[in-house]
Write an enzyme that holds these catalytic residues in place. Sequence first.
Site, PDB file in Angstrom:
ATOM      1  N   SER A 141     -10.473  -0.706   3.364  1.00 47.90           N
ATOM      2  CA  SER A 141      -9.732  -0.832   4.622  1.00 47.90           C
ATOM      3  C   SER A 141      -9.296   0.546   5.078  1.00 47.90           C
ATOM      4  CB  SER A 141      -8.475  -1.680   4.425  1.00 47.90           C
ATOM      5  OG  SER A 141      -8.797  -2.926   3.872  1.00 47.90           O
ATOM      6  N   GLU A 158      -4.612   3.748   6.168  1.00 50.61           N
ATOM      7  CA  GLU A 158      -4.331   3.506   4.763  1.00 50.61           C
ATOM      8  C   GLU A 158      -4.948   4.644   3.951  1.00 50.61           C
ATOM      9  OE1 GLU A 158      -6.505   1.385   1.681  1.00 50.61           O
ATOM     10  OE2 GLU A 158      -5.546  -0.390   2.517  1.00 50.61           O
ATOM     11  N   ARG A 176       0.836  -1.216   0.000  1.00 50.88           N
ATOM     12  CA  ARG A 176       0.000   0.000   0.000  1.00 50.88           C
ATOM     13  C   ARG A 176       0.868   1.262   0.000  1.00 50.88           C
ATOM     14  NH1 ARG A 176      -2.989  -3.647  -0.582  1.00 50.88           N
ATOM     15  NH2 ARG A 176      -5.138  -3.848   0.123  1.00 50.88           N
TER      16      ARG A 176
HETATM   17  N1  EPU Z   1     -10.391 -10.520  10.492  1.00 51.27           N
HETATM   18  C1  EPU Z   1     -11.085 -10.619  11.685  1.00 51.27           C
HETATM   19  N2  EPU Z   1     -12.159  -9.777  11.864  1.00 51.27           N
HETATM   20  C2  EPU Z   1     -12.581  -8.904  10.939  1.00 51.27           C
HETATM   21  C3  EPU Z   1     -11.862  -8.810   9.718  1.00 51.27           C
HETATM   22  C4  EPU Z   1     -10.764  -9.633   9.523  1.00 51.27           C
HETATM   23  O1  EPU Z   1     -10.730 -11.391  12.556  1.00 51.27           O
HETATM   24  O2  EPU Z   1     -13.554  -8.207  11.194  1.00 51.27           O
HETATM   25  C5  EPU Z   1      -9.223 -11.403  10.281  1.00 51.27           C
HETATM   26  C6  EPU Z   1      -9.581 -12.817   9.870  1.00 51.27           C
HETATM   27  O3  EPU Z   1      -8.654 -13.675  10.469  1.00 51.27           O
HETATM   28  C7  EPU Z   1      -9.354 -12.810   8.376  1.00 51.27           C
HETATM   29  C8  EPU Z   1      -8.185 -11.863   8.255  1.00 51.27           C
HETATM   30  O4  EPU Z   1      -8.421 -10.880   9.255  1.00 51.27           O
HETATM   31  O5  EPU Z   1      -9.032 -14.079   7.905  1.00 51.27           O
HETATM   32  C9  EPU Z   1      -8.029 -11.213   6.892  1.00 51.27           C
HETATM   33  O6  EPU Z   1      -9.231 -10.554   6.529  1.00 51.27           O
HETATM   34  P1  EPU Z   1      -9.572 -10.251   4.990  1.00 51.27           P
HETATM   35  O7  EPU Z   1      -9.343 -11.449   4.157  1.00 51.27           O
HETATM   36  O8  EPU Z   1     -10.916  -9.623   4.949  1.00 51.27           O
HETATM   37  O9  EPU Z   1      -8.457  -9.244   4.544  1.00 51.27           O
HETATM   38  P2  EPU Z   1      -7.778  -7.981   5.244  1.00 51.27           P
HETATM   39  O10 EPU Z   1      -6.402  -8.356   5.632  1.00 51.27           O
HETATM   40  O11 EPU Z   1      -8.665  -7.443   6.318  1.00 51.27           O
HETATM   41  C10 EPU Z   1      -6.695  -7.064   3.048  1.00 51.27           C
HETATM   42  C11 EPU Z   1      -6.694  -5.780   2.286  1.00 51.27           C
HETATM   43  C12 EPU Z   1      -8.004  -5.625   1.506  1.00 51.27           C
HETATM   44  C13 EPU Z   1      -8.118  -6.793   0.549  1.00 51.27           C
HETATM   45  C14 EPU Z   1      -8.082  -8.102   1.353  1.00 51.27           C
HETATM   46  C15 EPU Z   1      -8.050  -9.333   0.480  1.00 51.27           C
HETATM   47  C16 EPU Z   1      -5.297  -4.270   3.569  1.00 51.27           C
HETATM   48  C17 EPU Z   1      -5.234  -3.067   4.446  1.00 51.27           C
HETATM   49  N3  EPU Z   1      -6.503  -4.658   3.188  1.00 51.27           N
HETATM   50  O12 EPU Z   1      -7.727  -6.966   4.029  1.00 51.27           O
HETATM   51  O13 EPU Z   1      -7.918  -4.433   0.737  1.00 51.27           O
HETATM   52  O14 EPU Z   1      -9.316  -6.729  -0.186  1.00 51.27           O
HETATM   53  O15 EPU Z   1      -6.869  -8.150   2.162  1.00 51.27           O
HETATM   54  O16 EPU Z   1      -6.825  -9.441  -0.182  1.00 51.27           O
HETATM   55  O17 EPU Z   1      -4.250  -4.832   3.240  1.00 51.27           O
HETATM   56  C18 EPU Z   1      -8.376  -2.097   0.829  1.00 51.27           C
HETATM   57  O18 EPU Z   1      -7.163  -1.918   0.769  1.00 51.27           O
HETATM   58  O19 EPU Z   1      -9.180  -1.137   0.900  1.00 51.27           O
HETATM   59  C19 EPU Z   1      -8.895  -3.465   0.867  1.00 51.27           C
HETATM   60  C20 EPU Z   1     -10.193  -3.741   1.017  1.00 51.27           C
END
Ligand code: EPU
Length: 338
Positions: free
Chosen positions: A237, A333, A162
């Site tokens: 995010s 972010e 990012r």
């Molecule tokens: N999780 C929780 N609670 C929540 C949300 C997430 O416990 O409410 C934990 C879970 O363990 C889950 C893990 O976090 O397995 C990962 O969650 P998710 O797959 O939704 O992905 P993220 O890490 O929260 C990142 C990116 C997203 C992107 C997704 C999928 C960042 C800051 N965000 O989110 O990007 O879509 O991975 O690749 O790196 C964005 O940048 O705006 C965005 C949406």
Amino acid sequence: MNILQNISLKKYNTFGIDVSARFFVEVTSLLQLQKVLELKSYPKKFVLSGGSNILLTKDVDALVIYINLKGKTVLNQTEAKVLLKVMAGENWHELVLWCLEKDYGGLENLSLIPGNTGTAPIQNIGAYGVELKDVFESCTAMEIASGELVVFDKEQCRFGYRDSIFKQKAKGKYIITSVNFWLTKKNHPITTNYGAIEEELRNQDIVYPTIQDVSNAVIAIRQSKLPDPAQIGNSGSFFKNPIVSKKTFEKLKKEFPDAPSYSISKEQIKVPAGWLIEKCDFKGRRIGDAGVHEKQALVLVNHGNASGVEILDLAQSIQKRVRETFKIDLQPEVNIIR
Ligand code: EPU
């Protein structure tokens, strides 16, 4: 050139924050953009594109330049690859769908990301195992001070998680006007090993997914947990997933054995910020119209009439609580305009 006054920016930012621009101009050509930048009578200028990664906390006392440059051109192609030039104002998801129609591969994992093409390199958008840098060839940007066009190749962009030069050394100095991508025309490499894609494809009984299948899976996953900005204001995010040392993570794991993580390198571990926020009991919480999404705690939402300051206050309470509980600092972010 039509310079408007006191224009509401509500429909120009995906958070749907109702602040106004003192002056506002839409540009649809490079020449127009050059002319606008030369305007001495408007010394303060503010560049706006898809508005999908900003939180506006007050009226913008400047000339808001809305980048609406359109067009897609094939610059070069071989039997296997195509070099595509896309103007900055092209909507990102519409570009992804257009590429799928042409059977150009590379962008499918990045389906349904809000925003425009020109801002995609700034934060090196990424999702489901793919980042913009994986398909990026170069971008052209106009230097704000001189109106000159400059080409940045991949190395010069210094892409990180990012992150890019446009958030660092070059911040506020350039306007990206177009982006070039290398995409595949056949034997598309398929990335399905990240997040819930494999599971989604299994549910659909798909064994050998096409790029269209991957896109459909990503769309289904995103729609199941991320709010649609057209329905409920948000900026994806709000924070980056923090990267901590292995030592810090081991300490955390002792206290919270269920802590999820992704290994980045031998020494570094990425911890999902959504999990940290959920553990601090913020998931689904709402203060006035500012809230934390009920299905994804990393996404802050505007339930209707939240001000930017209210969203920012909520973000700061989250940061404080996460710091107190885990001794981890969450970095936004989203670009916060104060
Ligand atoms: N999780 C929780 N609670 C929540 C949300 C997430 O416990 O409410 C934990 C879970 O363990 C889950 C893990 O976090 O397995 C990962 O969650 P998710 O797959 O939704 O992905 P993220 O890490 O929260 C990142 C990116 C997203 C992107 C997704 C999928 C960042 C800051 N965000 O989110 O990007 O879509 O991975 O690749 O790196 C964005 O940048 O705006 C965005 C949406």
